[in-house]
Write a protein that holds these residues in place. Structure first.
Motif, PDB file in Angstrom:
ATOM      1  N   CYS A  95       0.791  -1.213   0.078  1.00 27.50           N
ATOM      2  CA  CYS A  95       0.107  -0.039   0.124  1.00 27.50           C
ATOM      3  C   CYS A  95       0.833   1.315   0.104  1.00 27.50           C
ATOM      4  O   CYS A  95       0.388   2.604  -0.223  1.00 27.50           O
ATOM      5  CB  CYS A  95      -1.098   0.084   1.244  1.00 27.50           C
ATOM      6  SG  CYS A  95      -2.313  -1.254   1.184  1.00 27.50           S
ATOM      7  N   GLN A 124     -16.519   0.501   2.158  1.00 24.48           N
ATOM      8  CA  GLN A 124     -15.963   1.107   3.196  1.00 24.48           C
ATOM      9  C   GLN A 124     -16.204   0.483   4.563  1.00 24.48           C
ATOM     10  O   GLN A 124     -17.310   0.561   4.945  1.00 24.48           O
ATOM     11  CB  GLN A 124     -15.849   2.517   2.935  1.00 24.48           C
ATOM     12  CG  GLN A 124     -15.302   3.346   2.063  1.00 24.48           C
ATOM     13  CD  GLN A 124     -15.315   4.540   2.071  1.00 24.48           C
ATOM     14  OE1 GLN A 124     -14.496   5.222   2.705  1.00 24.48           O
ATOM     15  NE2 GLN A 124     -16.358   5.532   1.544  1.00 24.48           N
ATOM     16  N   TYR A 166      -9.198  -6.957   7.906  1.00 25.48           N
ATOM     17  CA  TYR A 166      -8.703  -5.478   7.425  1.00 25.48           C
ATOM     18  C   TYR A 166      -9.772  -4.963   6.638  1.00 25.48           C
ATOM     19  O   TYR A 166     -10.241  -5.473   5.764  1.00 25.48           O
ATOM     20  CB  TYR A 166      -7.468  -5.727   6.938  1.00 25.48           C
ATOM     21  CG  TYR A 166      -6.309  -6.143   7.718  1.00 25.48           C
ATOM     22  CD1 TYR A 166      -5.700  -5.218   8.467  1.00 25.48           C
ATOM     23  CD2 TYR A 166      -5.819  -7.559   7.438  1.00 25.48           C
ATOM     24  CE1 TYR A 166      -4.651  -5.612   9.209  1.00 25.48           C
ATOM     25  CE2 TYR A 166      -4.799  -7.653   8.096  1.00 25.48           C
ATOM     26  CZ  TYR A 166      -4.301  -7.044   9.169  1.00 25.48           C
ATOM     27  OH  TYR A 166      -2.869  -7.613   9.918  1.00 25.48           O
ATOM     28  N   ALA A 179      -3.296  -4.363  -0.663  1.00 27.57           N
ATOM     29  CA  ALA A 179      -3.750  -4.856   0.562  1.00 27.57           C
ATOM     30  C   ALA A 179      -3.362  -6.178   1.327  1.00 27.57           C
ATOM     31  O   ALA A 179      -2.812  -6.386   2.327  1.00 27.57           O
ATOM     32  CB  ALA A 179      -5.180  -4.735   0.679  1.00 27.57           C
ATOM     33  N   GLN A 185     -11.021  -1.283   4.853  1.00 25.87           N
ATOM     34  CA  GLN A 185     -10.563  -0.135   3.932  1.00 25.87           C
ATOM     35  C   GLN A 185     -11.573   1.255   3.885  1.00 25.87           C
ATOM     36  O   GLN A 185     -12.478   0.976   4.308  1.00 25.87           O
ATOM     37  CB  GLN A 185     -10.406  -0.914   2.708  1.00 25.87           C
ATOM     38  CG  GLN A 185     -11.673  -1.329   1.772  1.00 25.87           C
ATOM     39  CD  GLN A 185     -12.113  -2.753   2.612  1.00 25.87           C
ATOM     40  OE1 GLN A 185     -11.006  -3.584   2.923  1.00 25.87           O
ATOM     41  NE2 GLN A 185     -13.344  -3.033   2.977  1.00 25.87           N
ATOM     42  N   ASN A 229      -9.744  -7.048   2.817  1.00 29.16           N
ATOM     43  CA  ASN A 229     -11.070  -6.763   1.796  1.00 29.16           C
ATOM     44  C   ASN A 229     -12.348  -7.055   2.562  1.00 29.16           C
ATOM     45  O   ASN A 229     -13.055  -8.058   2.059  1.00 29.16           O
ATOM     46  CB  ASN A 229     -11.205  -7.358   0.388  1.00 29.16           C
ATOM     47  CG  ASN A 229      -9.861  -6.827  -0.330  1.00 29.16           C
ATOM     48  OD1 ASN A 229      -9.598  -5.522  -0.436  1.00 29.16           O
ATOM     49  ND2 ASN A 229      -9.450  -7.505  -1.326  1.00 29.16           N
ATOM     50  N   LEU A 254      -9.466   3.121  -2.788  1.00 29.27           N
ATOM     51  CA  LEU A 254      -9.552   2.309  -1.507  1.00 29.27           C
ATOM     52  C   LEU A 254      -8.443   1.944  -0.897  1.00 29.27           C
ATOM     53  O   LEU A 254      -7.541   1.396  -1.679  1.00 29.27           O
ATOM     54  CB  LEU A 254     -10.289   1.001  -1.767  1.00 29.27           C
ATOM     55  CG  LEU A 254     -11.974   1.165  -1.551  1.00 29.27           C
ATOM     56  CD1 LEU A 254     -12.486  -0.121  -2.248  1.00 29.27           C
ATOM     57  CD2 LEU A 254     -12.639   1.624  -0.476  1.00 29.27           C
ATOM     58  N   MET A 255      -8.238   2.359   0.362  1.00 24.40           N
ATOM     59  CA  MET A 255      -6.948   2.008   1.008  1.00 24.40           C
ATOM     60  C   MET A 255      -7.189   1.015   2.157  1.00 24.40           C
ATOM     61  O   MET A 255      -7.929   1.578   2.917  1.00 24.40           O
ATOM     62  CB  MET A 255      -6.233   3.388   1.644  1.00 24.40           C
ATOM     63  CG  MET A 255      -5.607   4.369   0.621  1.00 24.40           C
ATOM     64  SD  MET A 255      -4.598   3.625  -0.742  1.00 24.40           S
ATOM     65  CE  MET A 255      -3.190   3.426   0.295  1.00 24.40           C
ATOM     66  N   SER A 256      -6.296   0.071   2.244  1.00 13.94           N
ATOM     67  CA  SER A 256      -6.532  -0.908   3.234  1.00 13.94           C
ATOM     68  C   SER A 256      -5.908  -0.344   4.750  1.00 13.94           C
ATOM     69  O   SER A 256      -4.691   0.003   4.711  1.00 13.94           O
ATOM     70  CB  SER A 256      -5.976  -2.339   2.699  1.00 13.94           C
ATOM     71  OG  SER A 256      -6.135  -3.248   4.038  1.00 13.94           O
TER      72      SER A 256
END
Length: 633
Positions: free
Chosen positions: A310, A420, A433, A371, A435, A407, A443-445
């Motif tokens: 990431c 989200q 995890y 991710a 996101q 995810n 989308l950032m994990s």
């Protein structure tokens, strides 16, 4: 029930052969609020608090008697020497030392513990027995025999019971020297044995129904998957109750009328939805009332793999080649990473994990799943830290599989913000995890945060060792130790930084107004109290009694200890030593240990670890001053 430390002069006990012995201990497998009925026991073989029958005491007595015997041997005839009482004592003590050295760690630790509990000259004895009732000795059961290589000791863990019924929170850890079997340290809490028989009026099913009614559970609730265990519980006033302990239930306690559970913005990482929490309950076996509850806190050849994480960094790690595919399964460390494909863990039942770890066509997965790379890589770093630095065999010290799931979604299926879920959690023996979208809409994990991953995985270490209850000050201590190893591991890689250059924040960008979740150096900067004078007990429904709110007090003490420097500008306690000492402290705490218990245990462990260090007193002073600075006594 009478207080453990009676407010009157202790009854004298015989020290001869008629002294009552501790009941035999049955060998079996492993299985604050410091309550009034439980009292701490902390001692080591190198201080003044315990020196009755340890090898150190034996050695000193042998030396004195040997000098006396040699002197008399020069002047007394042989017949007189044979009848010399000092010579007879010398022979008896020598035989005692040989017997201790040749015994097992379990037998030696049991003997040390027995002597400590019966020694009227020992202050810890007064803290764990009723002096006015000397006939009452605690019954202990061996739960685990392990090794603590860094202090060259074998570790034996005992659970206190009354008959076959365990006493909640009553646990003692005894360390004995691996070679001589001398006492190294004792830490834990004990209680007076209950005075009444363990006879339950309610059946387990009746107790379960009472619990379900209290929690307002649905009418179609099924019976518990695992039968409860009878357990003695001692409340704050020292009153004993026979209870059924239901473990890891999905029943949620009723909310309070004043504050919602997720009202406190200081969270770890953020408050999970109530449905994601499991709870342990102690239900009275006589009237069905809820006495106590708390949140339950998861031969192949490896193939080299690599990918972009990431942070857009190339990471190298291990996976497994299966047929023509490569999967994120490190068989050497037993680390497995799954793709949940935005499944909703709020559903009942939750969607099952995929049958295999994430597959890829090549060993170089590029930027196919940042991710997954972040989760797998960071899990590897956390595993290596506990394994290489602290000598712990995985999360549970028994080589358990380390599962990461990326995810992940939790919430309303119709929510416009799906997929989200701004969270990460250690739950059901796995890391989950979520996101969130960044400023660009990408989308950032949460797997990108090494400190968060280390924090959450340490909850797994805690739950499989001291098992600090997730409530009130024990829960705040639980959070603090996760923060401790979160910040240690984040500053350890790619190589350990000088302590002067450490980043003492946890969860940068995840707190209020884009700030951090925790700040060891300045807890007030993230809305946490920084001294015990600001502590006020909170109801359980408010942040589980303040587990996130008050963790900053202990964090600030740790910051003071680790950053204490000597005259040359070097840490008084070296960083690697500090990591080990905090770990040894964590695994020696009991479920209801509070901040003061953590201080006593750390001081005991450090006293043993630095026993032969010429700077021992200086290092112990740094620990004391760190705790004194925040009012933890």
């Amino acid at each position: 029930m009478e207080p453990i430390i009676a407010p009157r002069k202790p009854v004298k006990r015989s020290r001869g052969r008629d002294r009552k012995r501790m009941p035999a201990l049955a060998k079996q497998g492993k299985g604050s609020i410091v309550m009034s009925g439980l009292r701490g026991i902390n001692a080591n073989g190198f201080g003044q608090s315990y020196a009755s029958r340890g090898m150190r005491a034996l050695s000193s007595r042998l030396q004195r008697l040997e000098r006396t015997s040699l002197k008399r041997e020069r002047t007394a005839p042989q017949s007189a020497r044979a009848a010399d009482p000092d010579a007879q004592k010398y022979n008896l003590l020598l035989a005692e030392r040989r017997q201790l050295r040749s015994s097992s760690s379990d037998a030696a630790s049991r003997r040390h513990l027995e002597t400590l509990l019966q020694d009227l000259d020992s202050r810890p004895m007064l803290a764990v027995t009723a002096p006015d009732r000397p006939e009452r000795m605690p019954t202990m059961t061996t739960r685990l025999v392990g090794v603590a290589p860094d202090i060259d000791a074998n570790t034996v863990t005992y659970q206190q019971s009354s008959g076959e019924v365990p006493i909640f929170g009553a646990r003692v850890v005894v360390d004995v020297d691996r070679e001589s079997k001398a006492l190294v340290a004792v830490n834990g809490q004990l209680a007076p044995p209950p005075v009444r028989p363990a006879i339950a009026r309610l059946s387990p099913i009746e107790a379960w129904r009472r619990l379900a009614d209290w929690c307002a559970a649905p009418a179609n609730l099924t019976d518990p998957a695992v039968a409860p265990t009878l357990t003695w519980y001692v409340d704050d006033a020292g009153t004993e109750y026979l209870t059924y302990r239901f473990r890891n239930t999905q029943l949620t306690p009723p909310k309070g009328d004043e504050v919602e559970r997720d009202a406190d913005p200081v969270a770890c990482v953020r408050h999970a939805r109530p449905g994601l929490c499991s709870y342990d309950y102690l239900v009275d076996a006589e009237d069905g009332s809820i006495r106590y509850y708390f949140a339950s806190a998861p031969h192949f050849v490896p193939s080299p793999m690599c990918g972009i994480d990431c942070a857009n960094e190339l990471r190298k790690f291990y996976g497994l080649k299966v047929g023509e595919s490569y999967i994120l399964n490190d068989p050497q460390r037993d680390i497995v990473t799954y793709d949940y494909k935005f499944g909703n863990i709020s559903e009942e039942p939750i969607p099952a994990l995929p049958e295999t770890a994430m597959p890829f066509p090549n060993h170089d997965i590029g930027d196919a799943s940042p991710a997954a790379v972040s989760a797998h890589w960071h899990a590897t770093l956390v595993f290596d830290f506990f394994n290489d630095v602290l000598k712990r065999n995985g999360i549970d010290d028994r080589g358990m599989k380390l599962v990461s799931v990326v995810n992940v979604y939790s919430g309303d299926d119709t929510s416009p913000t799906r997929p989200q879920w701004g969270n990460a959690a250690w739950w059901r023996n796995a890391m989950w995890y979520g996101q969130e979208k960044d400023a660009t809409g990408t989308l950032m994990s949460f797997a990108r945060h090494l400190d968060i991953i280390a924090h959450e995985l340490t909850h797994g270490v805690t739950s499989s060792s001291s098992n600090l209850v997730y409530r009130d000050l024990p829960g705040a201590l639980n959070e603090s130790f996760s923060d401790i190893f979160g910040v240690f591991i984040a500053n350890w890689y790619p190589e350990p930084k000088p302590v002067q250059d450490w980043n003492w924040e946890i969860g940068a960008g995840l707190g209020r107004n884009g700030g951090a979740l925790r700040n060891f150096a300045n807890p007030a900067a993230v809305g946490q109290p920084d001294h015990m004078r600001h502590y006020e007990p909170l109801p359980e429904y408010q942040d589980y009694g303040g587990v996130h709110r008050y963790s900053g007090i202990h964090n600030r003490a740790v910051h003071g200890i680790v950053t204490a420097l000597d005259g040359d500008g070097q840490p008084i306690i070296p960083i690697r030593d500090a990591a080990l000492l905090f770990y040894l402290t964590l695994v020696r705490l009991t479920p209801t240990s509070n901040f003061s218990a953590a201080r006593r245990t750390l001081e005991t462990v450090a006293g043993v670890y630095y026993a032969d260090d010429p700077r021992r007193e200086e290092r112990l002073k740094a620990i004391s001053e760190g705790y004194d600075a925040v009012g933890i006594v």
